[in-house]
Structures are given as structure tokens and as C-alpha cells.
Design an enzyme around this catalytic site. Structure first.
Site, PDB file in Angstrom:
ATOM      1  N   SER A 152     -42.519   3.160  -0.203  1.00 47.88           N
ATOM      2  CA  SER A 152     -43.172   2.007  -0.809  1.00 47.88           C
ATOM      3  C   SER A 152     -44.320   1.493   0.070  1.00 47.88           C
ATOM      4  CB  SER A 152     -42.120   0.916  -1.077  1.00 47.88           C
ATOM      5  OG  SER A 152     -42.648  -0.134  -1.832  1.00 47.88           O
TER       6      SER A 152
ATOM      7  N   ASP B  55     -40.395   3.765 -12.308  1.00 48.56           N
ATOM      8  CA  ASP B  55     -40.772   2.684 -11.381  1.00 48.56           C
ATOM      9  C   ASP B  55     -41.401   1.515 -12.138  1.00 48.56           C
ATOM     10  OD1 ASP B  55     -41.727   1.127  -9.238  1.00 48.56           O
ATOM     11  OD2 ASP B  55     -42.115   2.908  -8.020  1.00 48.56           O
TER      12      ASP B  55
ATOM     13  N   HIS C 145     -37.903   2.495  -8.476  1.00 42.29           N
ATOM     14  CA  HIS C 145     -38.653   2.464  -7.218  1.00 42.29           C
ATOM     15  C   HIS C 145     -37.794   2.875  -6.014  1.00 42.29           C
ATOM     16  CE1 HIS C 145     -42.054   1.191  -4.827  1.00 42.29           C
ATOM     17  NE2 HIS C 145     -41.298   0.408  -4.091  1.00 42.29           N
TER      18      HIS C 145
END
Length: 287
Positions: free
Chosen positions: A86, A209, A266
Site C-alpha cells: 500500500s 480493492d 486491499h
């Protein structure tokens, strides 16, 4: 077993820390899989400061701290492979843009925010129920984000990329992301030179995501500035690719770009998926 594989650097996501057991486990597993030294590089010297700096140390300053820690580690002196989770990818991406010495040989970005985010997490302007609210929120946030005070205060503001404002004076002048992507008012050829020092890029997208919008940005796609809330452009139709603003097109033509994905939210990939990507792109597995 001896190995010719390069050492591995990892970088954690928002709200996490290199000092947390999860990141320690991921980093150790990667090193064991490839039979190499592996290290998670924090931007703070404790779990608390590393976590807080993920919010309140701006993106450029965070990269400078990251670069200093890389430089200070003799195990990384001859280069290394790196992957981020991320927001952690912004550290590695920024390091490549601003330094890349010692060089990142292979950069694997897992659910990376390298192309910025155009909306609050889980608040896509394309959503059918609250999309209008999310679009309004995005427009308010962008008017607040693009000034020197906020850009110097909040990491997340630095990669906020309102798709309707990318041609605005405030975005071009103040956005730290805009400078890295050569979308600012002054072109910086060093960004292209540093990007070219990396031999291989792996862009990993989470197919479900909802934290990164648009999720296609994990593959360096972007919203169409002519239809910023509805139409997503694939990487090879974006301005930063077509105009080769920071070296993405050159890297593609040299065969350096690789694209992977997983079915999940995610950074909710499996350990088997992570180790599979490492085996494919980071060298020969140790076992």
C-alpha cells in the site's frame, strides 16, 4: 545455501510499523524464501513514531529518512530488491525518483498508491449509492490539499490526486506527487534517469480493492481528465505514459514492466501468492 540473489527491503502501509509482528513476519518470510538478508525500513525509531510518521511526516521527508537508512545499511550497498504494501510503495517509488543509489534492482508494488488516490478509502465517486457524496468530498479535499502547508503536514495529502484538478495551478505547484510524476510546472529529467536505473517493475493489483480509487492506478492507470469521475484510462493511454513524463513508457518498451493481480481486497493476498511473486521476480528460491 549460498545465493546470488540481492537483499530485500520492505516498506509498510498506513497505520502499520516495521516494529509490528505482521511486518516482521512478512519481511522474514521473504528473506527466508530467497535466502537473503531482508529488512523493513521504518521512518521512525520506535513502533509509535514509525506509525505516527506514516501520517504526519510528509511524503518527501519520509523518503529522505528512508534513503538515509538505506545508505547507512552496509548490506544494501550493492543494490537491493524491494516491495511495499500500500502506502509503503510511495517510499520505494520516491526513493527511486529522488535517489536510486544504491539502486533498486526489482521493485514490486503490492496495491501501490504510486499513481495517487482520487478519493477517500471506500468512497468511490463511481459508486451508485453514495457516489455523488464521494465526488463532492473529493472536490472539497482537493481544495484543501494543494497548498504548501498541508502538503508539508500530511503524508496522505501528498499522494491525493483529484482527477478533475490535475491541470490546476495549485496541483502542479504544490502536489508532491505531481513533482514525482513530472506533472508539475518544471520538468525534471533526473526523475527519468533514476527510474531507468531500476531493471524490473512488478505492479500488483487487488481486483476487489476499494481502498485505492481508481484501483487501476495500482497498474498505473488513471481517471480520464476529460471524464474524471467515470472513465478509467489504462496505463498506456495516460499522459504520463504517452508523454513518458518520468520514464514509464521507456521502461515498458525495454520490457521492464510486469503486471500481476490477486482476487481480493486491499493487500489481502495470501502468503503463497507473495512467495510466488518473489520466486518469479526476485531470483532463485533458496529451497
Amino acid at each position: 545455501a549460498t545465493t546470488d540473489n540481492l537483499p530485500i527491503v520492505t516498506a509498510h502501509g498506513m497505520g502499520d510499523s516495521c516494529f509490528n509482528s505482521g511486518m516482521k513476519s512478512v519481511t522474514e518470510a521473504a528473506g527466508a524464501e530467497m535466502g537473503v538478508y531482508s529488512v523493513c525500513i521504518p521512518t521512525g525509531d520506535s513502533r509509535i513514531s514509525d506509525t505516527i510518521n506514516g501520517f504526519f511526516l510528509d511524503m518527501d521527508s519520509s523518503v529522505d529518512v528512508f534513503a538515509a537508512k538505506v545508505k547507512a545499511d552496509p548490506n544494501l550497498a550493492n543494490g537491493f530488491n524491494a516491495f511495499g504494501l500500500s502506502q509503503g510503495n510511495n517510499l520505494i517509488r520516491g526513493y527511486i525518483a529522488k535517489y536510486n543509489d544504491p539502486p533498486v534492482n526489482t521493485f514490486m508494488s503490492i496495491c501501490g498508491i504510486n499513481a495517487g488516490v482520487g478519493a477517500f478509502p471506500d468512497c468511490s465517486p463511481q459508486g451508485k449509492v453514495i457516489g455523488g457524496v464521494c465526488q463532492a468530498l473529493t472536490e472539497v479535499l482537493s481544495s484543501l490539499a494543494y497548498n504548501s502547508f498541508v502538503q508539508g503536514l500530511l503524508f496522505q495529502a501528498d499522494y491525493f490526486r483529484d482527477p478533475s484538478k490535475t491541470d490546476s495551478d495549485s496541483y502542479k505547484k504544490y502536489s508532491q506527487l505531481a513533482q514525482w510524476e513530472n506533472e508539475g510546472n518544471t520538468a525534471n529529467a533526473t526523475l527519468n534517469e533514476n527510474f531507468a536505473k531500476t531493471e524490473q517493475f512488478v505492479w500488483v493489483k487487488g481486483n476487489e480493492d476499494t481502498v485505492v480509487w481508481p484501483r487501476e492506478g495500482e497498474w498505473f492507470g488513471a481517471m480520464d481528465p476529460n471524464d474524471p469521475w467515470n472513465t478509467v484510462l489504462p496505463m498506456n493511454q495516460t499522459a504520463w505514459y504517452l508523454e513518458d513524463k518520468f520514464g514509464l513508457k521507456t521502461a515498458d518498451e525495454a520490457g521492464k514492466l510486469n503486471f500481476e493481480s490477486f482476487d481480493g481486497q486491499h493487500i489481502q493476498f495470501t502468503e503463497a501468492e507473495l512467495l510466488g511473486w518473489l520466486d518469479t521476480y526476485f531470483g532463485t528460491p533458496a529451497n
